[in-house]
Scaffold this active site. Structure first.
Site, PDB file in Angstrom:
ATOM      1  CB  CYS A 263     -19.099  -3.801   4.656  1.00  0.00           C
ATOM      2  SG  CYS A 263     -18.030  -2.560   5.131  1.00  0.00           S
TER       3      CYS A 263
ATOM      4  CB  CYS B  56      -1.199  -0.113   8.400  1.00  0.00           C
ATOM      5  SG  CYS B  56      -1.982  -1.370   7.155  1.00  0.00           S
TER       6      CYS B  56
ATOM      7  CB  CYS C 183     -16.293  -6.046   5.870  1.00  0.00           C
ATOM      8  SG  CYS C 183     -15.224  -4.593   5.976  1.00  0.00           S
TER       9      CYS C 183
ATOM     10  CB  CYS D 149      -1.599   3.654   8.280  1.00  0.00           C
ATOM     11  SG  CYS D 149      -2.601   4.489   6.876  1.00  0.00           S
TER      12      CYS D 149
ATOM     13  NE  ARG E 206     -18.058  -4.656  13.061  1.00  0.00           N
ATOM     14  CZ  ARG E 206     -18.195  -3.655  12.028  1.00  0.00           C
ATOM     15  NH1 ARG E 206     -17.227  -2.979  11.618  1.00  0.00           N
ATOM     16  NH2 ARG E 206     -19.358  -3.584  11.632  1.00  0.00           N
TER      17      ARG E 206
ATOM     18  CB  CYS F 157     -18.435   0.940   8.446  1.00  0.00           C
ATOM     19  SG  CYS F 157     -17.406   0.250   9.531  1.00  0.00           S
TER      20      CYS F 157
ATOM     21  CB  CYS G 143      -0.833  -0.095   1.246  1.00  0.00           C
ATOM     22  SG  CYS G 143      -2.072   1.390   1.040  1.00  0.00           S
TER      23      CYS G 143
END
Ligand code: SAM
Ligand code: DTB
Ligand code: SF4
Length: 339
Positions: free
Chosen positions: A135, A67, A104, A64, A267, A195, A60
């Site tokens: 999702c 991550c 998801c 972040c 959640r 979400c 990616c």
């Protein structure tokens, strides 16, 4: 039963000091109030079940700090291309057989290309046809892409604010907070359920946690689903080795989320694999009413299905079944008239 006089408010004008005052209450008072709010909008013995699948893993371009999938960090994750449709369908069917009501699909992209989206919309349509809520979480979107997702039958889009605007720059530098707010506005405008939540245990302060929840609650509409993740520390990421968050502070944050967004699904997300059963029970008592279910999150282990079934049985919790006919109704709570 809740006191008949108790009615949680759906406000969008919280000040940071007001949210901090909720956090600063004695723990017992906070949990009691959160339970009252929870019971007005939801059956407290039901938990919504989502299963995650990483449809495109790693490499990616975002940075972040938490991550495993960022190309900027030295994690030993093996990148994978966008998964074939049949593999995604098989995973969704298996999740349904285990009792999940929502599926998801996550992709490690800054944003999808239009070609990527051709494949993802096929996946959404197929998962929808299995009778599951759908999702996806694909990064930033254009208006046209958002419309395409809506047309494919997408129910929810996951896009987290992650942390407070004040702390954000210490975690992510490749995407701004405003980018995230703009994406959320696009999704809400297209009529897709939102979400959006965050991640705790990044080294942020209580004020940052309050500020994150204030941002979510002050959106024009409360997100229908609010995932609260506890950092899963991954070797090679900049945040590996961060001091662990006090578990009771995690529970407090869930309780404040329940009070600020009483009609939203809150959640209990990443981090459950390392939590005791007793801590998870406290999280449900604080107002969490949704989990990720299944052996894996995206790239890290989840609490397994067997362990969850045992815990649910001991707590008398059952899976929240969502009637397919209700799926397109945009998020009002049946038990309270607000929202
Ligand atoms: N790439 C997409 C994006 O970020 O927009 C979606 C996938 S991303 C993995 C979704 C969310 O998972 C993040 O915003 C973060 O809150 C959470 N997350 C990612 N890695 C995590 C970790 N190691 N521990 C806990 N939560 C994590
Ligand atoms: C969310 O808030 N948490 C999920 C989902 N949305 C996409 C992801 C958790 C990821 C945990 C780390 C991993 O497995 O890579
Ligand atoms: Fe990429 Fe999402 Fe991971 Fe950030 S959280 S590095 S955007 S996959």
């Amino acid at each position: 039963m809740p006191s008949p006089a108790f009615s949680p408010e759906l406000r969008h004008d919280w000040s940071l000091d007001e949210v901090m005052a909720l956090f600063d209450q004695p723990f017992m008072d906070l949990i009691f109030r959160a339970q009252l709010a929870h019971r007005v909008c939801f059956d407290p013995n039901k938990v919504q079940i989502s299963t995650l699948l990483s449809i495109k893993t790693g490499a990616c371009p975002e940075d972040c700090g938490y991550c495993a999938q960022s190309a900027s960090h030295g994690t030993d994750l093996e990148p994978e291309r966008l998964m074939p449709l049949a593999e995604a369908i098989a995973a969704a069917a298996a999740a349904k057989a285990l009792g999940a009501t929502r599926f998801c699909m996550g992709a490690a992209w800054r944003n999808p290309t239009d070609k990527n989206l051709d494949r993802v919309t096929d996946m959404i349509a197929a998962v929808h046809d299995l009778g599951l809520e759908t999702c996806v979480t694909l990064g930033m979107l254009t208006d046209a892409q958002t419309e395409r997702l809506k047309a494919a039958g997408l129910d929810y889009y996951n896009h987290n604010l992650d942390t407070s605007p004040e702390f954000y720059g210490q975690v992510i530098t490749t995407r701004t907070y405003q980018d995230r707010l703009d994406t959320l506005a696009r999704i809400q405008a297209a009529g897709i359920k939102v979400c959006s939540g965050g991640i705790l245990g990044l080294g942020e302060s209580r004020r940052d946690r309050a500020s994150l929840l204030r941002q979510l609650a002050n959106l024009p509409q409360h997100p229908e689903s609010v995932p609260i993740n506890l950092l899963v520390q991954v070797e090679g990421t900049p945040l590996h080795g961060t001091a662990r968050l006090d578990p009771l502070e995690f529970v407090r944050t869930l309780a404040v989320a329940r009070l600020l967004m009483p009609a939203s699904q809150v959640r209990l997300s990443a981090g459950r694999a390392d939590m005791s059963d007793e801590l998870q029970a406290l999280c449900f008592l604080a107002g969490a009413n949704s989990i990720f279910y299944g052996e894996r999150l995206l790239t890290t282990p989840n609490a397994g299905a067997d362990r969850d079934l045992d815990l649910f049985q001991r707590l008398g919790l059952s899976f929240e079944a969502v009637d397919a006919a209700e799926r397109t109704v945009p998020g009002p709570c049946e038990r309270c008239e607000a929202h």
